[in-house]
Design a protein around this motif. Structure first.
Motif, PDB file in Angstrom:
ATOM      1  N   ILE A   1      11.478  -3.612   4.724  1.00  0.00           N
ATOM      2  CA  ILE A   1      12.227  -2.723   3.831  1.00  0.00           C
ATOM      3  C   ILE A   1      12.787  -3.511   2.650  1.00  0.00           C
ATOM      4  N   ALA A   2      13.375  -4.679   2.957  1.00  0.00           N
ATOM      5  CA  ALA A   2      13.946  -5.497   1.886  1.00  0.00           C
ATOM      6  C   ALA A   2      12.868  -5.933   0.899  1.00  0.00           C
ATOM      7  N   ALA A   3      11.735  -6.416   1.415  1.00  0.00           N
ATOM      8  CA  ALA A   3      10.662  -6.896   0.545  1.00  0.00           C
ATOM      9  C   ALA A   3      10.099  -5.763  -0.307  1.00  0.00           C
ATOM     10  N   TYR A   4       9.933  -4.599   0.278  1.00  0.00           N
ATOM     11  CA  TYR A   4       9.363  -3.461  -0.451  1.00  0.00           C
ATOM     12  C   TYR A   4      10.304  -2.977  -1.553  1.00  0.00           C
ATOM     13  N   LEU A   5      11.556  -2.750  -1.199  1.00  0.00           N
ATOM     14  CA  LEU A   5      12.499  -2.232  -2.185  1.00  0.00           C
ATOM     15  C   LEU A   5      12.756  -3.242  -3.309  1.00  0.00           C
ATOM     16  N   GLU A   6      12.715  -4.524  -2.967  1.00  0.00           N
ATOM     17  CA  GLU A   6      12.923  -5.554  -3.993  1.00  0.00           C
ATOM     18  C   GLU A   6      11.718  -5.668  -4.921  1.00  0.00           C
ATOM     19  N   SER A   7      10.521  -5.748  -4.340  1.00  0.00           N
ATOM     20  CA  SER A   7       9.334  -6.024  -5.147  1.00  0.00           C
ATOM     21  C   SER A   7       8.802  -4.790  -5.858  1.00  0.00           C
ATOM     22  N   VAL A   8       8.878  -3.637  -5.226  1.00  0.00           N
ATOM     23  CA  VAL A   8       8.316  -2.417  -5.804  1.00  0.00           C
ATOM     24  C   VAL A   8       9.331  -1.685  -6.681  1.00  0.00           C
ATOM     25  N   HIS A   9      10.603  -1.722  -6.274  1.00  0.00           N
ATOM     26  CA  HIS A   9      11.610  -0.927  -6.990  1.00  0.00           C
ATOM     27  C   HIS A   9      12.736  -1.763  -7.597  1.00  0.00           C
ATOM     28  N   ASN A  10      12.612  -3.088  -7.504  1.00  0.00           N
ATOM     29  CA  ASN A  10      13.571  -3.995  -8.155  1.00  0.00           C
ATOM     30  C   ASN A  10      15.011  -3.756  -7.695  1.00  0.00           C
ATOM     31  N   LYS A  11      15.184  -3.483  -6.424  1.00  0.00           N
ATOM     32  CA  LYS A  11      16.511  -3.279  -5.867  1.00  0.00           C
ATOM     33  C   LYS A  11      17.065  -4.590  -5.295  1.00  0.00           C
ATOM     34  N   ASN A  12      18.376  -4.734  -5.375  1.00  0.00           N
ATOM     35  CA  ASN A  12      19.060  -5.885  -4.779  1.00  0.00           C
ATOM     36  C   ASN A  12      19.394  -5.517  -3.334  1.00  0.00           C
ATOM     37  N   VAL A  13      18.648  -6.082  -2.391  1.00  0.00           N
ATOM     38  CA  VAL A  13      18.778  -5.732  -0.975  1.00  0.00           C
ATOM     39  C   VAL A  13      19.290  -6.940  -0.197  1.00  0.00           C
TER      40      VAL A  13
ATOM     41  N   ILE B   1       6.428   2.591   4.611  1.00  0.00           N
ATOM     42  CA  ILE B   1       6.537   2.865   3.172  1.00  0.00           C
ATOM     43  C   ILE B   1       7.157   4.242   2.934  1.00  0.00           C
ATOM     44  N   PRO B   2       6.743   5.278   3.663  1.00  0.00           N
ATOM     45  CA  PRO B   2       7.448   6.564   3.514  1.00  0.00           C
ATOM     46  C   PRO B   2       8.940   6.464   3.825  1.00  0.00           C
ATOM     47  N   LEU B   3       9.311   5.659   4.822  1.00  0.00           N
ATOM     48  CA  LEU B   3      10.731   5.449   5.113  1.00  0.00           C
ATOM     49  C   LEU B   3      11.421   4.806   3.914  1.00  0.00           C
ATOM     50  N   CYS B   4      10.799   3.780   3.347  1.00  0.00           N
ATOM     51  CA  CYS B   4      11.398   3.097   2.191  1.00  0.00           C
ATOM     52  C   CYS B   4      11.604   4.057   1.031  1.00  0.00           C
ATOM     53  N   GLU B   5      10.644   4.950   0.813  1.00  0.00           N
ATOM     54  CA  GLU B   5      10.775   5.894  -0.285  1.00  0.00           C
ATOM     55  C   GLU B   5      11.900   6.897  -0.012  1.00  0.00           C
ATOM     56  N   ARG B   6      12.090   7.277   1.251  1.00  0.00           N
ATOM     57  CA  ARG B   6      13.223   8.150   1.591  1.00  0.00           C
ATOM     58  C   ARG B   6      14.538   7.424   1.340  1.00  0.00           C
ATOM     59  N   LEU B   7      14.604   6.170   1.746  1.00  0.00           N
ATOM     60  CA  LEU B   7      15.823   5.385   1.535  1.00  0.00           C
ATOM     61  C   LEU B   7      16.120   5.252   0.045  1.00  0.00           C
TER      62      LEU B   7
ATOM     63  N   ALA C   1      -3.106  -5.434  11.374  1.00  0.00           N
ATOM     64  CA  ALA C   1      -2.836  -4.057  11.769  1.00  0.00           C
ATOM     65  C   ALA C   1      -1.453  -3.606  11.320  1.00  0.00           C
ATOM     66  N   TYR C   2      -0.548  -4.559  11.098  1.00  0.00           N
ATOM     67  CA  TYR C   2       0.799  -4.183  10.659  1.00  0.00           C
ATOM     68  C   TYR C   2       0.755  -3.519   9.286  1.00  0.00           C
ATOM     69  N   ALA C   3      -0.219  -3.871   8.480  1.00  0.00           N
ATOM     70  CA  ALA C   3      -0.339  -3.248   7.158  1.00  0.00           C
ATOM     71  C   ALA C   3      -0.599  -1.751   7.289  1.00  0.00           C
ATOM     72  N   ASP C   4      -1.406  -1.363   8.277  1.00  0.00           N
ATOM     73  CA  ASP C   4      -1.661   0.057   8.502  1.00  0.00           C
ATOM     74  C   ASP C   4      -0.402   0.761   8.985  1.00  0.00           C
ATOM     75  N   THR C   5       0.351   0.110   9.869  1.00  0.00           N
ATOM     76  CA  THR C   5       1.610   0.679  10.348  1.00  0.00           C
ATOM     77  C   THR C   5       2.580   0.866   9.198  1.00  0.00           C
ATOM     78  N   ALA C   6       2.660  -0.132   8.345  1.00  0.00           N
ATOM     79  CA  ALA C   6       3.556  -0.048   7.193  1.00  0.00           C
ATOM     80  C   ALA C   6       3.156   1.086   6.267  1.00  0.00           C
ATOM     81  N   GLN C   7       1.857   1.223   6.024  1.00  0.00           N
ATOM     82  CA  GLN C   7       1.385   2.271   5.126  1.00  0.00           C
ATOM     83  C   GLN C   7       1.693   3.661   5.681  1.00  0.00           C
ATOM     84  N   LYS C   8       1.532   3.840   6.972  1.00  0.00           N
ATOM     85  CA  LYS C   8       1.722   5.160   7.576  1.00  0.00           C
ATOM     86  C   LYS C   8       3.175   5.517   7.795  1.00  0.00           C
ATOM     87  N   TRP C   9       3.971   4.523   8.231  1.00  0.00           N
ATOM     88  CA  TRP C   9       5.329   4.828   8.688  1.00  0.00           C
ATOM     89  C   TRP C   9       6.439   4.237   7.819  1.00  0.00           C
TER      90      TRP C   9
END
Length: 285
Positions: A61-73, A25-31, A15-23
């Motif tokens: 947040i760290a995993a998403y920004l690192e894996s999807v956007h190649n950021k050093n977090v 991931i949009p936060l990560c994209e704003r960041l 169920a955490y995957a649904d929470t991440a998708q709704k809340w």
């Protein structure tokens, strides 16, 4: 992002995957958008009461920004800057006995936190402090992980991150039996508030974007903290000298009650994003 791998590593339900998708991931994209415009290391603060999910959100947040956007977090917890037992023992002798217990402002090495964040903004290798709650002492410095700077994003999470001090008159009346019986003169809570008003505000002023996981009330904290302790007991496999029983947890969280309730009342107005939680830590808004 390998969401299934993340869920497995963090021992999270599907169920955490649904929470991440709704809340989240949009936060990560704003960041990400804010970080792109910052032209410097972007610092994110995450506040939430004990057991609210700060560490998991930080990891996501760290995993998403690192894996999807190649950021050093780089993820930091204010818990990793606790003074060791010896230092807190000195505070308990010279200031107030309650300062032997880690947690409140005044029990962290804020100078080390400031130095660490400053170093992470430069192009050098940085040893990131880590605290061992099972032994109630920092890990040996040789065991601190080395990360290469400069960091694109630094996340600082913690139960008191971003909180402003109370006004003196708010300190007069005790909020629980711990304060009433063990701090009748208010020496401890005044010291904590003075510390919070000092170098902690210097640290929090570095935050560019503040997130809050807002509990419905302090009443939820006991059960949430109990779950944390059970996970810590399972993870340490017998190295349990610092792991608490239910009665110890009940007393321990009273150290946090005053500022947790103060944060629930005052912090949302100064945050960039607030996730409102129900008693089961599900996000309602």
């Amino acid at each position: 992002m390998d969401i299934k791998g993340f869920l497995k590593t963090q021992r999270l339900p599907l169920a955490y995957a649904d929470t991440a998708q709704k809340w989240f991931i949009p936060l990560c994209e704003r960041l990400l958008e804010h970080q792109k415009g910052a032209k410097k290391t972007f610092i994110v603060g995450i506040n939430g009461s004990q057991g609210s999910g700060k560490s998991t959100l930080t990891a996501f947040i760290a995993a998403y920004l690192e894996s999807v956007h190649n950021k050093n977090v780089v993820a930091l917890s204010i818990d990793d800057f606790y003074f060791d037992k010896a230092h807190r023992g000195e505070l308990s002798s010279h200031v107030h006995p309650l300062l032997a217990t880690r947690g409140v402002p005044g029990t962290h090495d804020i100078s080390l936190a400031l130095d660490t964040i400053n170093a992470l903004q430069s192009a050098q290798s940085v040893a990131v402090p880590r605290f061992n709650k099972a032994t109630d002492n920092p890990f040996p410095t040789a065991q601190w992980p080395l990360v290469d700077g400069p960091a694109d994003v630094v996340i600082l999470e913690g139960w008191c991150v971003g909180i402003k001090p109370q006004i003196p008159s708010q300190l007069n009346a005790p909020v629980n039996s711990l304060e009433e019986t063990e701090d009748p003169l208010g020496i401890w809570r005044n010291f904590v508030n003075t510390e919070l008003a000092s170098t902690y505000q210097t640290l929090f002023s570095l935050i560019d974007y503040q997130v809050m996981l807002k509990a419905p009330s302090f009443d939820c904290v006991f059960n949430w903290r109990l779950e944390q302790e059970d996970k810590l007991r399972a993870a340490t496999e017998g190295e349990s000298t610092g792991i608490m029983s239910e009665s110890e947890i009940a007393r321990f969280i009273q150290h946090y009650q005053r500022l947790t309730e103060h944060a629930l009342e005052t912090l949302p107005d100064s945050c960039d994003t607030v996730f409102t939680l129900d008693e089961n830590r599900a996000i309602t808004s």
